[in-house]
Design an enzyme around this catalytic site. Structure first.
Site, PDB file in Angstrom:
ATOM      1  N   GLU A  64      40.550 -13.506  23.879  1.00 41.73           N
ATOM      2  CA  GLU A  64      41.616 -14.369  23.744  1.00 41.73           C
ATOM      3  C   GLU A  64      41.597 -14.569  25.586  1.00 41.73           C
ATOM      4  OE1 GLU A  64      45.569 -13.365  22.684  1.00 41.73           O
ATOM      5  OE2 GLU A  64      46.215 -15.284  22.877  1.00 41.73           O
ATOM      6  N   HIS A  93      42.265  -9.129  17.781  1.00 46.93           N
ATOM      7  CA  HIS A  93      42.433 -10.175  18.531  1.00 46.93           C
ATOM      8  C   HIS A  93      41.282  -9.664  19.792  1.00 46.93           C
ATOM      9  CE1 HIS A  93      46.004 -11.529  16.751  1.00 46.93           C
ATOM     10  NE2 HIS A  93      46.241 -12.256  17.587  1.00 46.93           N
ATOM     11  N   ASP A 109      49.069 -19.381  14.917  1.00 46.49           N
ATOM     12  CA  ASP A 109      49.268 -18.064  15.871  1.00 46.49           C
ATOM     13  C   ASP A 109      50.868 -17.697  16.109  1.00 46.49           C
ATOM     14  OD1 ASP A 109      48.489 -15.917  17.520  1.00 46.49           O
ATOM     15  OD2 ASP A 109      48.019 -17.074  19.454  1.00 46.49           O
ATOM     16  N   ASP A 110      51.630 -18.573  16.752  1.00 47.80           N
ATOM     17  CA  ASP A 110      53.070 -18.141  16.928  1.00 47.80           C
ATOM     18  C   ASP A 110      53.974 -19.580  16.804  1.00 47.80           C
ATOM     19  OD1 ASP A 110      53.234 -15.233  17.416  1.00 47.80           O
ATOM     20  OD2 ASP A 110      51.790 -15.978  18.914  1.00 47.80           O
ATOM     21  N   HIS A 128      51.347 -14.838  13.470  1.00 49.49           N
ATOM     22  CA  HIS A 128      52.269 -13.530  13.409  1.00 49.49           C
ATOM     23  C   HIS A 128      53.565 -13.999  13.045  1.00 49.49           C
ATOM     24  CE1 HIS A 128      49.294 -11.796  16.243  1.00 49.49           C
ATOM     25  NE2 HIS A 128      49.103 -12.894  16.469  1.00 49.49           N
ATOM     26  N   HIS A 169      45.750 -16.809  10.692  1.00 51.49           N
ATOM     27  CA  HIS A 169      46.294 -16.160  12.027  1.00 51.49           C
ATOM     28  C   HIS A 169      47.548 -16.646  12.500  1.00 51.49           C
ATOM     29  CE1 HIS A 169      45.065 -15.203  16.484  1.00 51.49           C
ATOM     30  NE2 HIS A 169      46.374 -14.759  16.281  1.00 51.49           N
TER      31      HIS A 169
HETATM   32  N1  HPA Z   1      47.859 -12.597  21.360  1.00 47.48           N
HETATM   33  C1  HPA Z   1      48.144 -11.182  21.539  1.00 47.48           C
HETATM   34  N2  HPA Z   1      48.982 -10.831  20.792  1.00 47.48           N
HETATM   35  C2  HPA Z   1      50.193 -11.369  20.054  1.00 47.48           C
HETATM   36  C3  HPA Z   1      49.830 -12.632  19.995  1.00 47.48           C
HETATM   37  C4  HPA Z   1      48.662 -13.366  20.793  1.00 47.48           C
HETATM   38  O1  HPA Z   1      48.258 -14.925  20.626  1.00 47.48           O
HETATM   39  N3  HPA Z   1      51.005 -13.395  19.421  1.00 47.48           N
HETATM   40  C5  HPA Z   1      51.667 -12.253  19.104  1.00 47.48           C
HETATM   41  N4  HPA Z   1      51.177 -11.193  19.468  1.00 47.48           N
HETATM   42 ZN    ZN Z   2      47.423 -14.026  17.675  1.00 47.49          ZN
END
Ligand code: HPA
Ligand code: ZN
Length: 337
Positions: free
Chosen positions: A200, A197, A278-279, A19, A17
């Protein structure tokens, strides 16, 4: 560094996971802005980092999409990917399944192929340089409509053999998985894997929809599934992998602190949880730091850490033989350390 920290860093793992646009560090943002002549609303790297305080997902997304505007050429996408793969390799990542958001780029006039070709070049380079294998997952932006997603899937056709699956990201609340049922059915008919996703920020109902309507092969985040015991049973029984992102959950205020993160509750309840970043440029750590932070925060032992890494291979889209080979290497590392 504690013994467990060092053990974690060397532990072979997959990242499921990530991006890729979320791996764009402020330094690289400035470098690309300069070489492409793009204006960004920040004066310095410090100013950018200071802006990374978020109270929810949308707060983050606004700044994340703005940051992506510096990505203009294949070289930018390749360089960004390589910077990620270099860091991932240093964190013991031997396989990564990375997301990209083509609509973030096509909507500002950057052709699909610029992003795809640049990322694929970086992926090939990472394999040659580090032996790190990877797969590419095309994410649809859920705040855009179904027609836009279909158009994006069509644009992907020339690259379809190099794309493993489709995903669903961006603003969750108000954009349930059901909105993309037909697009995901079309992707399935093309032989693509499906991830989304869900849970979340959105309710457990969105996770049900992702399972029942999108027929996902893997669940991204999924934290709020814990509110629905029947859903937890369903996820556990089906062996569904959850790609959990501890530092992201804290940074986006979905979990109050790392000390109360439910990763061990997920494992105890039989969920196949994994740890991911994630990011990482926005949330304060790459995958190794996510493992170290969650191990420290929740007092995880070696066995739980190893389970999380094992789950990352089991949940990957690698063929069975490759998964077995990775698990054997992981067992050998555990034995030797
Ligand atoms: N959630 C949803 N969209 C996203 C995320 C996330 O954590 N990171 C980049 N796009
Ligand atoms: Zn994500």
């Amino acid at each position: 560094m504690s013994d467990l920290d060092a053990f974690i860093t060397g532990l072979p793992k997959a990242e499921l996971h990530l991006h890729i646009e979320g791996s764009l560090e402020p330094e690289q943002m400035f470098e690309f802005a300069r070489r492409n002549g793009v204006e960004i609303p920040f004066g310095s790297v410090e100013e950018v980092r200071a802006a990374y305080e978020f109270s929810n997902l949308q707060d983050f997304l606004d700044i994340y999409y703005a940051g992506a505007s510096v990505l203009q050429t294949e070289e930018d996408f390749r360089d960004m990917a390589m910077a990620y793969f270099d860091r991932a390799a240093a964190d013991g990542v031997v396989h990564a399944e990375i997301f990209f958001d083509p609509q973030t780029h096509t909507h500002r006039g950057i052709p699909f192929g610029v992003a795809a070709n640049g990322l694929l070049a970086g992926m090939a380079e990472a394999e040659a340089k580090h032996g790190l294998t990877s797969k590419l997952i095309l994410c649809f932006l859920r705040h855009l409509d179904e027609e836009d997603a279909f158009r994006t899937l069509e644009q992907a056709h020339p690259w379809i053999e190099q794309i493993t699956g489709v995903g669903l990201d961006s603003s969750e609340i108000g954009h349930p998985p059901s909105k993309f049922e037909r697009v995901f059915a079309a992707a399935a008919a093309m032989g693509l894997k499906r991830v989304a996703h869900a849970g979340e920020e959105g309710p457990p109902e969105y996770v049900h929809e992702a399972l029942d309507l999108l027929h996902i092969d893997r669940l991204d985040h999924g934290n709020r599934s814990l509110e629905d015991p029947a859903l937890v049973t369903k996820l556990a029984r089906s062996g569904m992998t959850l790609t959990v992102c501890p530092l992201s959950n804290v940074k986006l205020c979905n979990v109050a602190s790392i000390e109360v993160h439910p990763i061990d509750e997920m494992l105890r309840k039989g969920l196949r949880a994994t740890v991911n970043s994630d990011d990482p440029a926005y949330f304060g750590g790459y995958v190794g730091e996510n493992y170290r932070a969650i191990a420290r925060g929740r007092g995880l032992g070696r066995d739980e850490v190893v389970t999380l890494a094992r789950n990352s291979f089991l949940g990957s889209f690698l063929p069975d033989e490759a998964v077995t080979a990775h698990l054997e290497r992981l067992d050998a590392y555990v034995e030797a350390n």
